[in-house]
Design an enzyme around this catalytic site. Sequence first.
Site, short mmCIF file in Angstrom:
data_model
loop_
_atom_site.label_atom_id
_atom_site.label_comp_id
_atom_site.label_asym_id
_atom_site.label_seq_id
_atom_site.Cartn_x
_atom_site.Cartn_y
_atom_site.Cartn_z
N HIS A 28 -4.58 1.37 7.39
CA HIS A 28 -3.24 1.99 7.45
C HIS A 28 -3.14 3.14 6.45
CE1 HIS A 28 1.30 1.48 7.93
NE2 HIS A 28 1.21 2.23 6.84
N GLU A 29 -3.61 2.90 5.22
CA GLU A 29 -3.51 3.95 4.18
C GLU A 29 -4.43 5.13 4.48
OE1 GLU A 29 -0.98 3.65 2.46
OE2 GLU A 29 -0.72 1.54 2.90
N GLN A 47 2.81 10.06 1.43
CA GLN A 47 4.13 9.40 1.48
C GLN A 47 5.03 9.82 0.33
OE1 GLN A 47 2.31 5.29 2.12
NE2 GLN A 47 4.16 5.12 3.34
N HIS A 60 -2.94 7.33 6.94
CA HIS A 60 -1.96 8.24 6.33
C HIS A 60 -2.64 9.51 5.82
CE1 HIS A 60 1.97 6.37 6.34
NE2 HIS A 60 1.56 5.26 5.77
N GLY A 79 0.83 -1.20 0.00
CA GLY A 79 0.00 0.00 0.00
C GLY A 79 0.86 1.24 0.00
N CYS A 126 5.66 -0.12 7.45
CA CYS A 126 5.34 1.05 6.63
C CYS A 126 6.55 1.40 5.78
CB CYS A 126 4.99 2.22 7.55
SG CYS A 126 4.57 3.73 6.66
N LEU A 127 6.31 1.71 4.51
CA LEU A 127 7.42 2.09 3.63
C LEU A 127 8.11 3.36 4.11
CD1 LEU A 127 5.73 1.34 0.17
CD2 LEU A 127 7.54 0.01 1.28
#
Length: 170
Positions: A137-138, A51, A141, A46, A95-96
């Site tokens: 999660h997204e 981000q 963000h 994701g 998380c990236l």
Amino acid sequence: MALRNILTEDDPTLYKKCRPVTDFNARLHTLLDDMRETLDQADGVGLAAPQVGVLRRVCLVLDTVVPEGEAPILYELINPEIFLAEGEQHEPEGCLSVPGEYGVVKRPAFVRVRAFDRNGKEFEVEGTGLTARCFCHEIDHLNGIVFTSKCERMLTDEELKAMSGEEQDS
Ligand code: ZN
């Protein structure tokens, strides 16, 4: 298409609330195409627009909870809202934007999400397991929330070693 730089947790952009998309135009399509390429390159499940430094309510979720032998489905979600959440799960998340760190987060076991596609058409989608976590999660963000702020606990080095190779970052 172009790769975009993924911001890391020390960047203040990640803690800002994103604005809704109002124009479903070529600029949005370029953002989505770039995000797809960036997510693919990073091998994540994701990615949210903040981000990559864009404060708009846009994210990608890769649904890997599919029947055996079928390819994962990549959802493009514009202005997404969770309108139904059921059950509970407590699983490790990564998380990236927070490379190498994983923590256990309380999430619903099942969610239904309403969103718009890149052409402004409304649709609904649902997810369980990892995919439910990823939707949450997204969308977090998009509200300026990074998972580390809501972790029940971070994983220890030993736990990280045990899950090595199975990380799913978003
Ligand atoms: Zn993330």
